[in-house]
Design a protein around this motif. Structure first.
Motif, PDB file in Angstrom:
ATOM      1  N   ARG A  54      -4.024  -0.606  -0.848  1.00 25.45           N
ATOM      2  CA  ARG A  54      -2.693   0.011  -0.939  1.00 25.45           C
ATOM      3  C   ARG A  54      -1.965  -0.105   0.397  1.00 25.45           C
ATOM      4  O   ARG A  54      -0.789  -0.433   0.451  1.00 25.45           O
ATOM      5  CB  ARG A  54      -2.800   1.472  -1.362  1.00 25.45           C
ATOM      6  CG  ARG A  54      -3.036   1.668  -2.823  1.00 25.45           C
ATOM      7  CD  ARG A  54      -2.958   3.166  -3.194  1.00 25.45           C
ATOM      8  NE  ARG A  54      -3.581   3.386  -4.462  1.00 25.45           N
ATOM      9  CZ  ARG A  54      -4.878   3.634  -4.664  1.00 25.45           C
ATOM     10  NH1 ARG A  54      -5.698   3.726  -3.640  1.00 25.45           N
ATOM     11  NH2 ARG A  54      -5.353   3.800  -5.869  1.00 25.45           N
ATOM     12  N   GLY A  55      -2.670   0.194   1.470  1.00 22.95           N
ATOM     13  CA  GLY A  55      -2.075   0.090   2.806  1.00 22.95           C
ATOM     14  C   GLY A  55      -1.681  -1.338   3.145  1.00 22.95           C
ATOM     15  O   GLY A  55      -0.612  -1.577   3.712  1.00 22.95           O
ATOM     16  N   MET A  56      -2.533  -2.291   2.785  1.00 25.82           N
ATOM     17  CA  MET A  56      -2.211  -3.699   3.029  1.00 25.82           C
ATOM     18  C   MET A  56      -0.967  -4.106   2.240  1.00 25.82           C
ATOM     19  O   MET A  56      -0.065  -4.746   2.777  1.00 25.82           O
ATOM     20  CB  MET A  56      -3.392  -4.593   2.626  1.00 25.82           C
ATOM     21  CG  MET A  56      -4.551  -4.548   3.582  1.00 25.82           C
ATOM     22  SD  MET A  56      -6.021  -5.431   2.974  1.00 25.82           S
ATOM     23  CE  MET A  56      -5.387  -7.053   2.650  1.00 25.82           C
ATOM     24  N   ASN A  57      -0.916  -3.719   0.967  1.00 26.91           N
ATOM     25  CA  ASN A  57       0.244  -4.065   0.139  1.00 26.91           C
ATOM     26  C   ASN A  57       1.518  -3.446   0.702  1.00 26.91           C
ATOM     27  O   ASN A  57       2.564  -4.088   0.729  1.00 26.91           O
ATOM     28  CB  ASN A  57       0.025  -3.621  -1.307  1.00 26.91           C
ATOM     29  CG  ASN A  57      -0.953  -4.519  -2.046  1.00 26.91           C
ATOM     30  OD1 ASN A  57      -1.339  -5.573  -1.561  1.00 26.91           O
ATOM     31  ND2 ASN A  57      -1.367  -4.092  -3.217  1.00 26.91           N
ATOM     32  N   ARG A  58       1.416  -2.213   1.152  1.00 28.12           N
ATOM     33  CA  ARG A  58       2.594  -1.550   1.737  1.00 28.12           C
ATOM     34  C   ARG A  58       3.079  -2.323   2.971  1.00 28.12           C
ATOM     35  O   ARG A  58       4.269  -2.595   3.125  1.00 28.12           O
ATOM     36  CB  ARG A  58       2.249  -0.101   2.091  1.00 28.12           C
ATOM     37  CG  ARG A  58       3.451   0.728   2.533  1.00 28.12           C
ATOM     38  CD  ARG A  58       3.078   2.172   2.871  1.00 28.12           C
ATOM     39  NE  ARG A  58       2.200   2.234   4.035  1.00 28.12           N
ATOM     40  CZ  ARG A  58       0.902   2.508   4.009  1.00 28.12           C
ATOM     41  NH1 ARG A  58       0.292   2.779   2.883  1.00 28.12           N
ATOM     42  NH2 ARG A  58       0.189   2.542   5.116  1.00 28.12           N
ATOM     43  N   ARG A  59       2.144  -2.714   3.842  1.00 30.39           N
ATOM     44  CA  ARG A  59       2.523  -3.460   5.047  1.00 30.39           C
ATOM     45  C   ARG A  59       3.054  -4.850   4.704  1.00 30.39           C
ATOM     46  O   ARG A  59       3.992  -5.337   5.337  1.00 30.39           O
ATOM     47  CB  ARG A  59       1.345  -3.537   6.017  1.00 30.39           C
ATOM     48  CG  ARG A  59       1.074  -2.204   6.721  1.00 30.39           C
ATOM     49  CD  ARG A  59       0.017  -2.312   7.796  1.00 30.39           C
ATOM     50  NE  ARG A  59      -1.288  -2.717   7.305  1.00 30.39           N
ATOM     51  CZ  ARG A  59      -2.173  -1.901   6.716  1.00 30.39           C
ATOM     52  NH1 ARG A  59      -1.889  -0.634   6.547  1.00 30.39           N
ATOM     53  NH2 ARG A  59      -3.338  -2.352   6.320  1.00 30.39           N
TER      54      ARG A  59
END
Length: 180
Positions: free
Chosen positions: A103-108
């Motif tokens: 999720r964090g990777m996708n957000r970034r």
């Protein structure tokens, strides 16, 4: 000739140094045929003793000290890398990210896609509830979806993406071409 160029002239606008770093991505996908092994120069470059007297095929007769180069190699599958290469490197296994990390990777990735688009007033927030359906995508695939979603939002005259902007278009079935 890349080893010589890096040692003699530097790389990417940086000043030449005696200990440059080389990054070889997805080395497991290097292909070749039985007549030429594209990994052949690495056998000597990854051994400190032989790298100290390295002779580049592009510059025959010119020996250089390439023993201070730091090599970073990546691969998705180490079983596809020849044993002699693997014996010359220190391999680390990196686990797949968990759901929160994805999720964090996708957000970034989305924030970077918006930033790189140069759109000053465009929202860099992912729509709520979007994460679950994209956790199985690779970062490359998700980045493509982001670019498409941003394009769809712009085309619709919006300053933010909606969940439906990430949907992939249906692939049309092949039509036959022929004569009646």
């Amino acid at each position: 000739g890349e080893v010589f160029k890096a040692l003699a002239f530097g790389r990417g606008g940086a000043t030449a140094v005696a200990n440059p770093s080389f990054f070889l991505d997805e080395i497991d996908k290097v292909g070749g045929d039985h007549r030429h092994d594209p990994l052949a120069p690495l056998y000597s470059l990854l051994e400190i003793q032989s790298a100290a007297q390295f002779e580049d095929e592009a510059l025959p007769g010119l020996r250089m000290d390439a023993s201070h180069i730091r090599w970073l190699l990546t691969a998705n599958d180490t079983s596809a890398i020849p044993g002699p290469i693997l014996s010359r490197v220190l391999a680390f296994q990196i686990e797949m990210p968990d759901a929160n990390e994805l999720r964090g990777m996708n957000r970034r990735i989305f924030e970077t896609s918006v930033s790189n688009s140069g759109l000053a007033n465009f929202s860099s927030k992912l729509p709520r509830g979007l994460d679950a359906q994209f956790l199985g995508l690779s970062p490359r695939e998700f980045k493509t979806r982001c670019a498409m979603a941003i394009g769809k939002a712009i085309q619709a005259g919006r300053q933010a993406v909606l969940p439906q902007d990430f949907a992939m278009p249906a692939v049309p079935s092949k039509r036959r071409i022929g004569f009646l």
